[in-house]
Scaffold this motif. Structure first.
Motif, PDB file in Angstrom:
ATOM      1  N   MET A   1       0.851  -1.160   0.000  1.00 12.03           N
ATOM      2  CA  MET A   1       0.000   0.000   0.000  1.00 12.03           C
ATOM      3  C   MET A   1       0.910   1.240   0.000  1.00 12.03           C
ATOM      4  O   MET A   1       1.838   1.335   0.792  1.00 12.03           O
ATOM      5  N   ASP A   2       0.628   2.177  -0.880  1.00  6.65           N
ATOM      6  CA  ASP A   2       1.493   3.347  -0.956  1.00  6.65           C
ATOM      7  C   ASP A   2       1.196   4.336   0.174  1.00  6.65           C
ATOM      8  O   ASP A   2       0.185   4.241   0.862  1.00  6.65           O
ATOM      9  N   LEU A   3       2.097   5.287   0.361  1.00  6.07           N
ATOM     10  CA  LEU A   3       2.033   6.209   1.492  1.00  6.07           C
ATOM     11  C   LEU A   3       0.791   7.090   1.445  1.00  6.07           C
ATOM     12  O   LEU A   3       0.157   7.334   2.473  1.00  6.07           O
ATOM     13  N   LYS A   4       0.410   7.555   0.275  1.00  5.69           N
ATOM     14  CA  LYS A   4      -0.760   8.423   0.140  1.00  5.69           C
ATOM     15  C   LYS A   4      -2.028   7.694   0.572  1.00  5.69           C
ATOM     16  O   LYS A   4      -2.866   8.252   1.284  1.00  5.69           O
ATOM     17  N   THR A   5      -2.166   6.448   0.195  1.00  7.46           N
ATOM     18  CA  THR A   5      -3.328   5.655   0.579  1.00  7.46           C
ATOM     19  C   THR A   5      -3.334   5.402   2.078  1.00  7.46           C
ATOM     20  O   THR A   5      -4.390   5.505   2.724  1.00  7.46           O
ATOM     21  N   ARG A   6      -2.180   5.102   2.649  1.00 12.68           N
ATOM     22  CA  ARG A   6      -2.097   4.861   4.087  1.00 12.68           C
ATOM     23  C   ARG A   6      -2.419   6.121   4.880  1.00 12.68           C
ATOM     24  O   ARG A   6      -3.053   6.052   5.926  1.00 12.68           O
ATOM     25  N   LYS A   7      -1.989   7.291   4.388  1.00 17.75           N
ATOM     26  CA  LYS A   7      -2.313   8.543   5.069  1.00 17.75           C
ATOM     27  C   LYS A   7      -3.814   8.801   5.070  1.00 17.75           C
ATOM     28  O   LYS A   7      -4.387   9.184   6.081  1.00 17.75           O
TER      29      LYS A   7
ATOM     30  N   ARG B   1      -0.026  -1.610  10.998  1.00 13.13           N
ATOM     31  CA  ARG B   1       0.635  -1.549   9.689  1.00 13.13           C
ATOM     32  C   ARG B   1       0.229  -0.296   8.913  1.00 13.13           C
ATOM     33  O   ARG B   1       1.032   0.272   8.180  1.00 13.13           O
ATOM     34  N   VAL B   2      -1.009   0.149   9.085  1.00 13.39           N
ATOM     35  CA  VAL B   2      -1.469   1.350   8.385  1.00 13.39           C
ATOM     36  C   VAL B   2      -0.764   2.591   8.937  1.00 13.39           C
ATOM     37  O   VAL B   2      -0.360   3.476   8.186  1.00 13.39           O
ATOM     38  N   PHE B   3      -0.601   2.649  10.257  1.00 15.02           N
ATOM     39  CA  PHE B   3      -0.036   3.839  10.878  1.00 15.02           C
ATOM     40  C   PHE B   3       1.492   3.885  10.841  1.00 15.02           C
ATOM     41  O   PHE B   3       2.065   4.935  11.105  1.00 15.02           O
ATOM     42  N   SER B   4       2.143   2.804  10.523  1.00 12.41           N
ATOM     43  CA  SER B   4       3.611   2.809  10.528  1.00 12.41           C
ATOM     44  C   SER B   4       4.139   3.620   9.339  1.00 12.41           C
ATOM     45  O   SER B   4       3.754   3.413   8.196  1.00 12.41           O
ATOM     46  N   GLY B   5       4.995   4.583   9.625  1.00 16.07           N
ATOM     47  CA  GLY B   5       5.623   5.389   8.589  1.00 16.07           C
ATOM     48  C   GLY B   5       4.796   6.543   8.070  1.00 16.07           C
ATOM     49  O   GLY B   5       5.183   7.165   7.088  1.00 16.07           O
ATOM     50  N   ILE B   6       3.706   6.870   8.723  1.00 19.53           N
ATOM     51  CA  ILE B   6       2.850   7.961   8.247  1.00 19.53           C
ATOM     52  C   ILE B   6       3.550   9.310   8.370  1.00 19.53           C
ATOM     53  O   ILE B   6       3.416  10.178   7.523  1.00 19.53           O
TER      54      ILE B   6
END
Length: 71
Positions: A1-7, A61-66
């Protein structure tokens, strides 16, 4: 999942999931109070902290690296 989607997903989770958690925790504590009587303050704290940890674990996993920038 790319960063924009995770944000975007993390924002949605925080806007809908966190208020939902608060309502569920509040209802659970009210149910416990009605069923078994009032818990001591440390018992209520343990329940709320436990629920707080439980609701965030699936989204780790979604919040890691936001907070990181685009690479």
């Amino acid at each position: 999942m790319d960063l924009k989607t995770r944000k975007r997903l993390s924002l949605l989770i925080l806007l809908l999931g966190l208020p939902g958690y608060i309502v569920i925790a509040w209802m659970l504590l009210a149910w416990i109070d009605d069923t078994w009587g009032r818990l001591p303050i440390w018992g209520e704290l343990l329940v709320v902290v436990g629920l707080g940890i439980l609701w965030i674990l699936p989204f780790k996993r979604v919040f890691s690296g936001i907070g990181k920038g685009e690479e």
